[in-house]
Design an enzyme around this catalytic site. Structure first.
Site, PDB file in Angstrom:
ATOM      1  N   LYS A 226       0.837  -1.202   0.000  1.00  0.00           N
ATOM      2  CA  LYS A 226       0.000   0.000   0.000  1.00  0.00           C
ATOM      3  C   LYS A 226       0.871   1.251   0.000  1.00  0.00           C
ATOM      4  O   LYS A 226       1.726   1.415   0.866  1.00  0.00           O
ATOM      5  CB  LYS A 226      -0.920  -0.011   1.217  1.00  0.00           C
ATOM      6  N   THR A 259      -7.536   9.367   8.487  1.00  0.00           N
ATOM      7  CA  THR A 259      -7.074   8.124   7.871  1.00  0.00           C
ATOM      8  C   THR A 259      -6.784   7.033   8.892  1.00  0.00           C
ATOM      9  O   THR A 259      -6.242   5.987   8.543  1.00  0.00           O
ATOM     10  CB  THR A 259      -5.797   8.389   7.053  1.00  0.00           C
ATOM     11  N   GLY A 261      -6.980   3.888  10.857  1.00  0.00           N
ATOM     12  CA  GLY A 261      -7.657   2.606  10.692  1.00  0.00           C
ATOM     13  C   GLY A 261      -7.879   2.172   9.257  1.00  0.00           C
ATOM     14  O   GLY A 261      -8.536   1.159   9.009  1.00  0.00           O
ATOM     15  N   GLY A 263      -5.779   0.866   7.116  1.00  0.00           N
ATOM     16  CA  GLY A 263      -5.142  -0.415   6.814  1.00  0.00           C
ATOM     17  C   GLY A 263      -5.942  -1.595   7.320  1.00  0.00           C
ATOM     18  O   GLY A 263      -6.156  -2.578   6.599  1.00  0.00           O
ATOM     19  N   CYS A 264      -6.400  -1.505   8.563  1.00  0.00           N
ATOM     20  CA  CYS A 264      -7.231  -2.572   9.134  1.00  0.00           C
ATOM     21  C   CYS A 264      -8.514  -2.739   8.327  1.00  0.00           C
ATOM     22  O   CYS A 264      -8.964  -3.855   8.046  1.00  0.00           O
ATOM     23  CB  CYS A 264      -7.584  -2.244  10.583  1.00  0.00           C
TER      24      CYS A 264
END
Length: 547
Positions: A226, A259, A261, A263-264
């Protein structure tokens, strides 16, 4: 010891001491499936009543290892949530913990929890986040070997927002040597990828590609690096690598501090899509669209004064509160009889666009594309609104040809664009993840790009010469086969197709060729209803032969 369980609307029961208690899973029979958010409150209430009744009737909800009954005090708090953690549910939890104590759950208890859930629930997908110890990782891997699942999604949470490494050397070694080889996909951000690779700096897209390849060599089947923090890119660019091909997934960068959280959430969305049976790259693309849409919806929210704020995961549900119509997911079967309108033909036969669409739907059209090349914008929009109402009454999607602005203004189900129109990835960023996007393609390369850019289907042709498009190069049946075989998206054939040749088109033997798109065969005829019925019958006959 006092245990406090809290949920906004529901109830839960005490977390039992794993050293002295055992669980009785028979109460799981009272769990009720919740099919919609509309039934959430009712379902949770029914679940609470059934479980309370069961526990009252059977006193063995908490027993010691020798079989004697043990009463564990527990508190239910029904309250609001305070993001500052000074009041509400957060304060309730901390107060009850302070008055009764908190015991760290040991690894053998985690093993029992995993066994209980995986043996009973038959999970399709498992998603991991931050794993606190080598022991927990090993227990998870052992459980997955005992109870295999369809996919393992690993979000390697090991670096904090401030850049601190949260995982020690032993955890990193276990990740590299044992967890990653079992993963179906691993989703590191730039910092996490750097840690996995021993501190390599990732500053360009080329670096990300190299990192994806190196991490793939550690054993996972797929890697998504990412690049949300990539300094050299004005877009939000991610690199997906499946062991053979690299896919550069780009979207517009949303300017927001909210932003926390992401990724989770991305990994969880991938897991949800995989659980529904979607292919890996499709799941990744849906997850990326979901994140982008949620960030855009939440970009102006102000919560706290930290470097990062939370974003709104439920933006879709909130939008649906204000919009009674909830668009269903795209089904490739919708392409079966694809009706493309033509204002000139309708005028020739003295009928309105709404009458033409009604007749096509009555005859069996499964999707409608409103193609009004010469209409003024205001007239096009009014026609789109009228046709949309008709289509939705029949449960049939309405797409707008080329005009993304008109599609947005009337909330159509999607758009179809050509190679010279607005780029597909830009269309997707404007329409969001739920809308249908089709792209005209004549070559395998165009079909591949449509898939990467977020299209839902492609229209391939012209198969035969047609009068509806000037100077339109035909590709023939062989060209249609070539494009269809190269496409990872469902295909609808278009161009000069009618009663005389529709059957031969559908019998080409390419599995992802799902239907035909027609213009003149329906709308340049005296009776749209009759011609649509005839063509539908021909297609049904062809479909029965293919099966």
């Amino acid at each position: 010891m006092v245990y406090c369980s809290s949920q906004l609307l529901s109830t839960s029961f005490p977390l039992l001491n794993p050293k002295t208690l055992k669980f009785d899973a028979k109460y799981s029979k009272n769990w009720l499936p919740l099919q919609s958010t509309e039934g959430l409150v009712k379902g949770l209430y029914q679940t609470r009543v059934l479980n309370l009744r069961a526990m009252q009737e059977d006193k063995a909800s908490a027993v010691t290892s020798d079989g004697s009954e043990l009463r564990v005090p527990h508190v239910l708090t029904v309250a609001g949530s305070d993001s500052g953690a000074g009041a509400g549910i957060q304060a309730d939890l901390k107060t009850c913990a302070a008055r009764g104590g908190v015991e760290v759950v040991p690894e053998d208890f985690v093993a029992e929890q995993l066994k209980s859930v995986l043996s009973d629930m038959r999970a399709d997908v498992v998603k991991t986040g931050m794993l606190p110890s080598t022991g927990i990782v090993k227990i998870l891997l052992h459980s997955l070997k005992e109870f295999p699942v369809r996919a393992l999604v690993v979000d390697p949470v090991m670096v904090s927002t401030s850049g601190d490494v949260l995982a020690g050397p032993s955890i990193l070694a276990t990740f590299r040597e044992e967890l990653l080889p079992m993963a179906d996909i691993v989703t590191p951000n730039l910092r996490e990828a750097s840690v996995l690779l021993g501190g390599v700096q990732l500053e360009t897209v080329a670096n990300m590609r190299s990192a994806a390849k190196s991490i793939h060599d550690m054993g996972p089947r797929n890697v998504l690096v990412k690049g949300g923090d990539l300094p050299a890119s004005s877009d939000a660019v991610d690199i997906f690598f499946d062991g053979q091909d690299f896919y550069e997934l780009r979207s517009s960068r949303v300017k927001t501090r909210n932003t926390h959280g992401t990724g989770c959430t991305l990994a969880s969305c991938i897991a949800a899509e995989l659980a529904k049976g979607h292919p890996m790259l499709s799941a990744v693309k849906v997850a990326k669209r979901y994140i982008e849409t949620a960030l855009d919806y939440s970009k102006d929210i102000v919560i706290g004064s930290g470097l990062q704020g939370p974003f709104d995961h439920l933006s879709k549900l909130k939008r649906n509160v204000h919009n009674a119509y909830v668009q269903r997911a795209f089904d490739s079967g919708d392409l079966f009889l694809y009706a493309v309108t033509d204002s000139g033909m309708n005028k020739k036969w003295g009928r309105s666009i709404t009458d033409a669409v009604k007749a096509a739907l009555e005859g069996g059209a499964t999707i409608v594309q409103l193609r009004e090349k010469d209409a003024e914008t205001r007239d096009f929009l009014e026609a789109a609104k009228a046709c949309l109402e008709i289509c939705r009454s029949k449960g049939v999607p309405l797409l707008i040809n080329d005009r993304v602005d008109v599609a947005l203004a009337c909330d159509a189900d999607g758009v179809h664009v050509g190679q010279s129109d607005m780029p597909t990835n830009v269309v997707r960023s404007l329409l969001g993840p739920e809308k249908i996007i089709g792209v005209s393609c004549k070559t395998p390369q165009q079909a591949q790009q449509a898939w990467i850019d977020g299209a839902d289907y492609i229209g391939s042709g012209g198969v035969y010469p047609t009068n509806t498009k000037a100077n339109n190069r035909t590709i023939g049946i062989d060209g249609l086969k070539t494009v269809s075989l190269a496409s990872k998206l469902p295909v609808v054939a278009i161009g000069g197709i009618g009663l005389s040749n529709a059957q031969s088109v559908m019998e080409t033997g390419v599995p992802n060729l799902k239907g035909v798109a027609v213009v003149s065969a329906l709308f340049d005829q005296e009776c749209v209803l009759t011609e649509t019925k005839k063509l539908h019958a021909v297609l049904m006959e062809a479909a029965s032969r293919v099966k």
